[in-house]
Design a protein around this motif. Structure first.
Motif: not given
Lengths: 223, 223
Positions: A14-17, A19-20, A25-26, B3-4, B34, B157-159
């Motif tokens: 999650t953290l390496l994707t 994403a906004e 996310h995947i 997802p996080l 997600p 949600k945007a990490n």
């Protein structure tokens, strides 16, 4: 298999994707079955065969709609060929992901250290693949496997990550002192112990095979 | 859904389980999709209905052999009754888990603050349940929802968890200043932001609904 490593894999995926929002996310399904028989015990001591358990996990993931498989357990890759025969889904190989991460870190040849379970070392999961790419692989001597690496892995499986740092960091430093220009943490419990302490003090680039596999999975999903 | 938050739930489920080895941990399957339409947008702005997506997740988990369901997303509990009608499996309720955590922390009555998505607040997911137990529930005023809580959730949600700390901590402090003896972090993104900063400085007991739900799941599995 190692449930903490599996959870960390999801976190890092999650953290390496980039994403906004949630929807960037995947989609992923995690099959976390800690009842899978110990892989090292199976390989070295005639313990129960984990293959049926591993194959059941892949079948469950396939039924859930997964389009590719990532297995965040290095030792389980000792059954890679058998697992490939059970599914048409691609299975990302953790050693390929680790090698890709070495190159990503600018390390293209020379001596690298490998820390892993006794099972992974005995199966020589890493050596032929890394040697074919031009690396020389060194591993902890048997006495250090017994006094440092194996106890460190067991501490992580018991959730004692801070305690695991001490023996694991010592084994990594010893590989550095023996000339390794990088150390591959070739058991997904090991980075959890290393990251629980002042890992930068170890003074050698390391390959976190959880992150390496997560990056490979993100690469697959985006391609 | 977040997802996080889902990955953190797996991590905390593992770390909060008393275990000495892999095989002591709880078998679990995580369905992390997600793509589920935004729950708050569905409730407040006529966005796409998430119910079919949520029901598909439960069906997938049931097919994978799950014996109970935990949903680490508070807002999704707005569809709890509809989801219960789709399955015979027990679905742990996150508000019950949060109430249990308040009692575990020794808070049995009085004024508690609630931070959550605009959707969760509009549905009054928490208020009737907590008020029936003897609590008085206060929530951030609309201006703070717009300037602090909703942006904080979006940052997670945007990490961007470290950036999320600042607005979320401010909203929690404001609830404390308005007399809350505890603050329920009633959106599973919120604890991720709070934990990314010096949360002890906020100076009020908090209920992390990820941990609360993980403890409820461990309790279910051990019973």
């Amino acid at each position: 298999m190692g449930p903490l490593a599996s959870a960390q894999f999801m976190l890092r995926l999650t953290l390496l994707t980039p994403a906004e929002q949630d929807q960037d996310h995947i989609p992923a399904v995690l099959w976390s079955d800690p009842r899978v028989p110990d892989r090292t015990a199976a390989r070295l001591a005639g313990g129960e065969d984990p293959l049926p358990w591993l194959a059941r996990g892949i079948a469950g993931l396939q039924a859930a709609g997964a389009r590719a498989i990532a297995i965040p357990c290095n030792t389980a890759h000792g059954w890679y060929d058998e697992l490939r025969a059970t599914t048409e889904l691609p299975i990302l190989h953790i050693v390929d992901a680790a090698a890709e991460d070495l190159r990503r870190q600018g390390i293209h040849s020379g001596r690298v250290g490998l820390m892993a379970t006794a099972g992974t070392l005995a199966m020589r999961l890493y050596q032929p693949r890394l040697e074919a790419l031009g690396y020389e692989v060194i591993v902890p001597p048997p006495a250090e496997m017994q006094s440092l690496v194996s106890p460190g892995i067991a501490l992580v499986k018991a959730n004692r990550v801070a305690a695991a740092y001490i023996p694991l960091a010592e084994a990594a430093r010893n590989l550095r002192d023996r000339g390794a220009s990088a150390v591959v943490l070739g058991c997904t419990e090991i980075p959890l112990g290393i990251l629980a302490g002042p890992y930068a003090e170890i003074g050698v680039p390391m390959v976190d095979t959880i992150d390496a596999l997560a990056l490979a999975a993100i690469g697959w999903a985006k391609a």
